[in-house]
Structure formats: C-alpha cells, structure tokens
Design an enzyme around this catalytic site. Structure first.
Site, PDB file in Angstrom:
ATOM      1  N   LYS A 116     -96.597  -0.742  29.995  1.00  0.00           N
ATOM      2  CA  LYS A 116     -95.855  -1.817  29.980  1.00  0.00           C
ATOM      3  C   LYS A 116     -94.621  -2.057  29.310  1.00  0.00           C
ATOM      4  O   LYS A 116     -93.770  -3.085  29.353  1.00  0.00           O
ATOM      5  CB  LYS A 116     -96.442  -3.285  30.338  1.00  0.00           C
ATOM      6  CG  LYS A 116     -97.912  -3.079  31.140  1.00  0.00           C
ATOM      7  CD  LYS A 116     -97.655  -2.258  32.267  1.00  0.00           C
ATOM      8  CE  LYS A 116     -96.779  -2.828  33.515  1.00  0.00           C
ATOM      9  NZ  LYS A 116     -96.918  -1.812  34.504  1.00  0.00           N
ATOM     10  N   THR A 173     -91.935   3.915  32.515  1.00  0.00           N
ATOM     11  CA  THR A 173     -91.434   4.580  33.962  1.00  0.00           C
ATOM     12  C   THR A 173     -90.072   4.879  33.946  1.00  0.00           C
ATOM     13  O   THR A 173     -89.398   5.831  34.455  1.00  0.00           O
ATOM     14  CB  THR A 173     -91.769   3.489  35.024  1.00  0.00           C
ATOM     15  OG1 THR A 173     -93.172   3.121  34.792  1.00  0.00           O
ATOM     16  CG2 THR A 173     -91.603   4.062  36.381  1.00  0.00           C
ATOM     17  N   HIS A 199     -99.927   7.297  27.323  1.00  0.00           N
ATOM     18  CA  HIS A 199    -100.081   5.908  26.619  1.00  0.00           C
ATOM     19  C   HIS A 199    -101.250   5.847  25.518  1.00  0.00           C
ATOM     20  O   HIS A 199    -101.693   4.896  24.807  1.00  0.00           O
ATOM     21  CB  HIS A 199    -100.696   4.852  27.673  1.00  0.00           C
ATOM     22  CG  HIS A 199     -99.825   4.399  28.848  1.00  0.00           C
ATOM     23  ND1 HIS A 199     -98.595   4.062  28.551  1.00  0.00           N
ATOM     24  CD2 HIS A 199    -100.022   4.273  29.944  1.00  0.00           C
ATOM     25  CE1 HIS A 199     -97.913   3.766  29.604  1.00  0.00           C
ATOM     26  NE2 HIS A 199     -98.908   3.947  30.425  1.00  0.00           N
ATOM     27  N   ARG A 244     -91.549  -2.746  23.206  1.00  0.00           N
ATOM     28  CA  ARG A 244     -90.718  -3.854  23.895  1.00  0.00           C
ATOM     29  C   ARG A 244     -91.503  -5.141  23.278  1.00  0.00           C
ATOM     30  O   ARG A 244     -92.458  -5.223  22.868  1.00  0.00           O
ATOM     31  CB  ARG A 244     -91.449  -3.865  25.388  1.00  0.00           C
ATOM     32  CG  ARG A 244     -90.823  -4.714  26.232  1.00  0.00           C
ATOM     33  CD  ARG A 244     -91.370  -4.535  27.699  1.00  0.00           C
ATOM     34  NE  ARG A 244     -90.532  -5.483  28.691  1.00  0.00           N
ATOM     35  CZ  ARG A 244     -90.998  -5.552  29.695  1.00  0.00           C
ATOM     36  NH1 ARG A 244     -91.834  -4.949  30.533  1.00  0.00           N
ATOM     37  NH2 ARG A 244     -90.200  -6.448  30.619  1.00  0.00           N
ATOM     38  N   SER A 293     -95.896  -8.616  31.612  1.00  0.00           N
ATOM     39  CA  SER A 293     -95.784  -7.481  32.290  1.00  0.00           C
ATOM     40  C   SER A 293     -97.160  -7.163  32.721  1.00  0.00           C
ATOM     41  O   SER A 293     -97.603  -6.746  33.854  1.00  0.00           O
ATOM     42  CB  SER A 293     -94.946  -6.669  31.934  1.00  0.00           C
ATOM     43  OG  SER A 293     -94.574  -5.436  32.889  1.00  0.00           O
ATOM     44  N   SER A 324     -80.838   2.509  36.825  1.00  0.00           N
ATOM     45  CA  SER A 324     -80.576   0.633  36.883  1.00  0.00           C
ATOM     46  C   SER A 324     -81.893   0.192  37.603  1.00  0.00           C
ATOM     47  O   SER A 324     -82.511   0.874  38.500  1.00  0.00           O
ATOM     48  CB  SER A 324     -79.511   0.345  37.733  1.00  0.00           C
ATOM     49  OG  SER A 324     -79.705   0.574  39.084  1.00  0.00           O
ATOM     50  N   MET A 356     -83.734   1.953  40.810  1.00  0.00           N
ATOM     51  CA  MET A 356     -85.061   2.445  40.683  1.00  0.00           C
ATOM     52  C   MET A 356     -85.954   1.750  41.620  1.00  0.00           C
ATOM     53  O   MET A 356     -87.090   2.399  42.155  1.00  0.00           O
ATOM     54  CB  MET A 356     -85.714   2.481  39.163  1.00  0.00           C
ATOM     55  CG  MET A 356     -85.062   3.577  38.371  1.00  0.00           C
ATOM     56  SD  MET A 356     -85.936   3.545  36.706  1.00  0.00           S
ATOM     57  CE  MET A 356     -87.326   4.060  36.952  1.00  0.00           C
ATOM     58  N   PHE A 358     -94.676  -3.094  41.190  1.00  0.00           N
ATOM     59  CA  PHE A 358     -94.600  -2.436  40.009  1.00  0.00           C
ATOM     60  C   PHE A 358     -93.225  -2.979  39.355  1.00  0.00           C
ATOM     61  O   PHE A 358     -93.163  -3.188  38.204  1.00  0.00           O
ATOM     62  CB  PHE A 358     -94.723  -0.999  39.933  1.00  0.00           C
ATOM     63  CG  PHE A 358     -94.733  -0.493  38.625  1.00  0.00           C
ATOM     64  CD1 PHE A 358     -95.958  -0.020  38.210  1.00  0.00           C
ATOM     65  CD2 PHE A 358     -93.630  -0.036  37.999  1.00  0.00           C
ATOM     66  CE1 PHE A 358     -96.160   0.601  36.662  1.00  0.00           C
ATOM     67  CE2 PHE A 358     -93.883   0.539  36.702  1.00  0.00           C
ATOM     68  CZ  PHE A 358     -94.740   0.879  36.192  1.00  0.00           C
TER      69      PHE A 358
HETATM   70  S1  PPS Z   1     -96.719   1.502  32.919  1.00  0.00           S
HETATM   71  O1  PPS Z   1     -97.651   1.089  33.804  1.00  0.00           O
HETATM   72  O2  PPS Z   1     -97.140   1.565  31.662  1.00  0.00           O
HETATM   73  O3  PPS Z   1     -96.197   2.954  33.227  1.00  0.00           O
HETATM   74  O4  PPS Z   1     -95.416   0.438  32.924  1.00  0.00           O
HETATM   75  P1  PPS Z   1     -94.226   0.594  32.180  1.00  0.00           P
HETATM   76  O5  PPS Z   1     -93.216   1.393  33.061  1.00  0.00           O
HETATM   77  O6  PPS Z   1     -94.153   0.885  30.895  1.00  0.00           O
HETATM   78  O7  PPS Z   1     -93.552  -0.851  32.441  1.00  0.00           O
HETATM   79  C1  PPS Z   1     -93.286  -1.785  33.631  1.00  0.00           C
HETATM   80  C2  PPS Z   1     -92.347  -2.391  33.283  1.00  0.00           C
HETATM   81  O8  PPS Z   1     -90.830  -1.929  33.035  1.00  0.00           O
HETATM   82  C3  PPS Z   1     -89.971  -2.362  33.928  1.00  0.00           C
HETATM   83  N1  PPS Z   1     -89.126  -1.532  34.484  1.00  0.00           N
HETATM   84  C4  PPS Z   1     -87.692  -1.651  34.372  1.00  0.00           C
HETATM   85  N2  PPS Z   1     -87.054  -2.614  33.757  1.00  0.00           N
HETATM   86  C5  PPS Z   1     -85.682  -2.517  33.987  1.00  0.00           C
HETATM   87  N3  PPS Z   1     -84.943  -1.408  34.137  1.00  0.00           N
HETATM   88  C6  PPS Z   1     -85.787  -0.599  34.921  1.00  0.00           C
HETATM   89  N4  PPS Z   1     -85.059   0.585  35.629  1.00  0.00           N
HETATM   90  C7  PPS Z   1     -87.164  -0.346  35.034  1.00  0.00           C
HETATM   91  N5  PPS Z   1     -87.934   0.301  35.435  1.00  0.00           N
HETATM   92  C8  PPS Z   1     -89.381  -0.408  35.143  1.00  0.00           C
HETATM   93  C9  PPS Z   1     -90.838  -2.916  35.263  1.00  0.00           C
HETATM   94  O9  PPS Z   1     -90.113  -3.907  35.984  1.00  0.00           O
HETATM   95  C10 PPS Z   1     -91.859  -3.655  34.283  1.00  0.00           C
HETATM   96  O10 PPS Z   1     -91.741  -4.610  33.779  1.00  0.00           O
HETATM   97  P2  PPS Z   1     -91.903  -6.299  34.370  1.00  0.00           P
HETATM   98  O11 PPS Z   1     -91.338  -7.151  33.033  1.00  0.00           O
HETATM   99  O12 PPS Z   1     -93.175  -6.412  34.721  1.00  0.00           O
HETATM  100  O13 PPS Z   1     -90.862  -6.360  35.279  1.00  0.00           O
END
Ligand code: PPS
Length: 307
Positions: free
Chosen positions: A62, A66, A123, A145, A153, A243, A247, A269
């Site tokens: 989190k 991604t 991870h 983060r 998250s 962005s 995404m 997600f």
């Molecule tokens: S995982 O399951 O560990 O792979 O999750 P991970 O990808 O590390 O984290 C998911 C959070 O990243 C946010 N996210 C983004 N934020 C801003 N911009 C982009 N492009 C983006 N892509 C993924 C996603 O919304 C999750 O955060 P939260 O706070 O839950 O929205």
C-alpha cells in the site's frame, strides 16, 4: 506471464481466493509473518535466478507499488504505451511471491520464463529477497509512504478483499498493522532496511508524497535510474498515463478487474490516491499514539514524515 495464465484465469483465481474463501492463514519465515503458502516456497524464492538487468519494485504493501510499477513498466517499454496497454500491469509485472492453486506454476517460475529486461514486484522485506539481487546488482526502486496513509489504505484494502484484517475496527487494525505480527512484518523495519541502503547505486528510494507533488519529476528520476534517456514528450506521456484518474479508468492498470474487486459495489483498489487522507480517519488519540510510535521507531534514522 500470459504464456501460462490468461487474464480470465487470473481473474477467476483471484475471485476464488479473495471473494469466496476465508481470510488466509499466516505462517512465519525467519521471524516474518507471511501467508502460509508463501512460507512454503520461501526457500525456493531465495534461490531465484536474478538477472543483472532486472528492475525490482519493492514496497511494504500500500505504499504506491501499483503506481510505480506502472511507471517502471512504461519506462522499460521506452514509453510505447500502445504496447504497454496490450496486457494488464499485474501480468506484465509479476508479483514475485504470489502463489496460485496447485495446478498452476508459482509466479517466480513464470518470471523465470519472461524475457529481459523484467520488472518484478515484491513486498518481501529486504533481508528475505533473493541474495542474488545484491550480488548481481539488479536495480531496486523502493517506495516509502507516510505510515498513517498506509494504515488507512491497507485497512480499506483488507476489508475489500476479505484479508487477514477484515472485520477489525480501524482502532483494532492499527494495533495489528503497527505490530511485528502483521503480514510482511513491521512497516518500520521494512522501510529502514532500504532507507539505510538508499545511497547504494542500485537502490532508488522514492516517497509517495513526492510522486503526488511532482509526478513528472519522479517519472524522470525513475527513467534516469533505469538507464533510459527518454524524450520530454515521452516523459510527459508516461506522466499522463500514470495519473490517478487515468490509471483508475484504464482497465490495463486498475487492479479491480483482475482482483475481481469490481464485483464489490462502491469499493475500488484505486480508492483515493491522496496524501493526507489519514486526517479523515484518525482520532486525536490515534494520531498522537501513531506520532509516538513513529518517533520511537525512526528516531535517529533521518526518516521523517510531513503532516
Ligand atoms: S498493493 O496492494 O500493495 O500493491 O497496493 P499499492 O499499489 O502499494 O498501494 C495502493 C495505493 O496506491 C494508490 N495509487 C495511486 N495514487 C496516486 N496515483 C496513482 N496513479 C495511483 N495508483 C495507485 C491507490 O489508490 C492506493 O491508495 P489509497 O490511499 O488506498 O487510495
């Protein structure tokens, strides 16, 4: 990965694993709590054949995996977004320790067959990654983060997919996730392993909050780190592609479709994608206790978080 597993296979498997089943059980490997199935293959994962031109995206879950894996994948495709959009991010970038039902090969065996250069997601805490990463000097991008946003998250994610922390209140979840008993171990040990190695030439440590502040600048940093001299236009295009809204709207980058999360009304997600969302979740007391924990665990390391 498509060689072995179609998008439909993957989706069906995730639906069965996450939607129909009870939360998975946790085992332990070298003191780190991991899903039992992952513990079973850890010895094999440790002897994985790393290639010098591999690019690893490593994170505590989190933290922005991604997002950054998509930037890395687009960069390693020299910004050819038409090619990138031909398959889902989760199939382009194998999740190293992901296990599948018995009749299917585990992800690292699929990764074995993938052509170079590979972008691989993990991870696992640094000390559990294949040691060849360090001897072959594969590149590692690590994302940190603000742990408060990470908590929020992760809390929503575990609820959404019925994982270990589902059913806990936010207060209870904070207790679980802020302990060494949490899956993947404690976030602070995970962060600090890479924070201490942030000056090594094959390591790039990024911050989710910096990506939010300046995505274009971070796309350029990632591209330079991965050894790609991309044009300004290509960097602009990758920035646009990555962005939050693009995404979320792109079925090849939003994990919902593959996680079968789109079957759960009102959940995604791609939830908020913001810095500071914790402010609408934490009580004053929870915030104070989290500040105290951050201070205790990170004191003297130089790693701090803005509010
Ligand atoms: S995982 O399951 O560990 O792979 O999750 P991970 O990808 O590390 O984290 C998911 C959070 O990243 C946010 N996210 C983004 N934020 C801003 N911009 C982009 N492009 C983006 N892509 C993924 C996603 O919304 C999750 O955060 P939260 O706070 O839950 O929205």
């Amino acid at each position: 990965m498509d060689m072995y597993l179609t998008t439909e296979d993957f989706r069906e498997m995730m639906r069965v694993m996450y939607t129909d089943q009870q939360p998975y059980t946790l085992g332990e490997y070298e003191g780190i709590p991991l899903a039992s199935e992952v513990c079973e293959i850890m010895d094999e994962l440790r002897s994985f054949e790393v290639r010098a031109d591999d690019c690893w995206i490593v994170t505590y879950p989190k933290a922005g995996t991604t997002w950054v894996q998509e930037i890395m994948s687009a960069v390693m495709h020299d910004g050819n977004l038409e090619e990138v959009n031909k398959s889902h991010s989760m199939l382009r970038v194998p999740y190293f320790e992901q296990t599948f039902p018995e009749e299917l090969p585990t992800t690292h065996r699929i990764a074995d067959e993938m052509p170079s250069p590979r972008v691989i997601k993990s991870h696992l805490p640094g000390q559990l990654l294949p040691p060849q990463i360090w001897t072959k000097k594969a590149k590692i991008v690590y994302v940190i983060r603000n742990p408060k946003d990470l908590m929020v998250s992760f809390f929503h994610f575990e609820q959404m997919l019925n994982l270990k922390g589902a059913g806990l209140s936010f207060e209870e979840y904070l207790g679980y996730r802020n302990s060494k008993k949490a899956s993947y171990g404690s976030w602070w040990d995970h962060y600090l392993y890479f924070w201490k190695r942030r000056h090594q030439p094959n390591v790039l440590v990024l911050r989710f909050e910096d990506l939010k502040r300046d995505l274009r600048g971070n796309v350029e940093i990632i591209s330079q780190f991965l050894g790609k001299a991309l044009s300004a236009k290509t960097l602009d295009d990758i920035t646009e592609h990555c962005s939050f809204i693009n995404m979320k709207n792109n079925p090849m980058t939003n994990p919902d479709s593959l996680l079968a999360a789109d079957e759960i009304p009102g959940r995604s997600f791609m939830r908020k994608g913001k810095s500071g969302n914790w402010k609408t979740h934490f009580t004053v007391a929870q915030n104070e206790s989290m500040d105290a924990l951050i201070k205790e665990k990170l004191h003297g390391t130089g790693l701090t978080f803005d509010h």
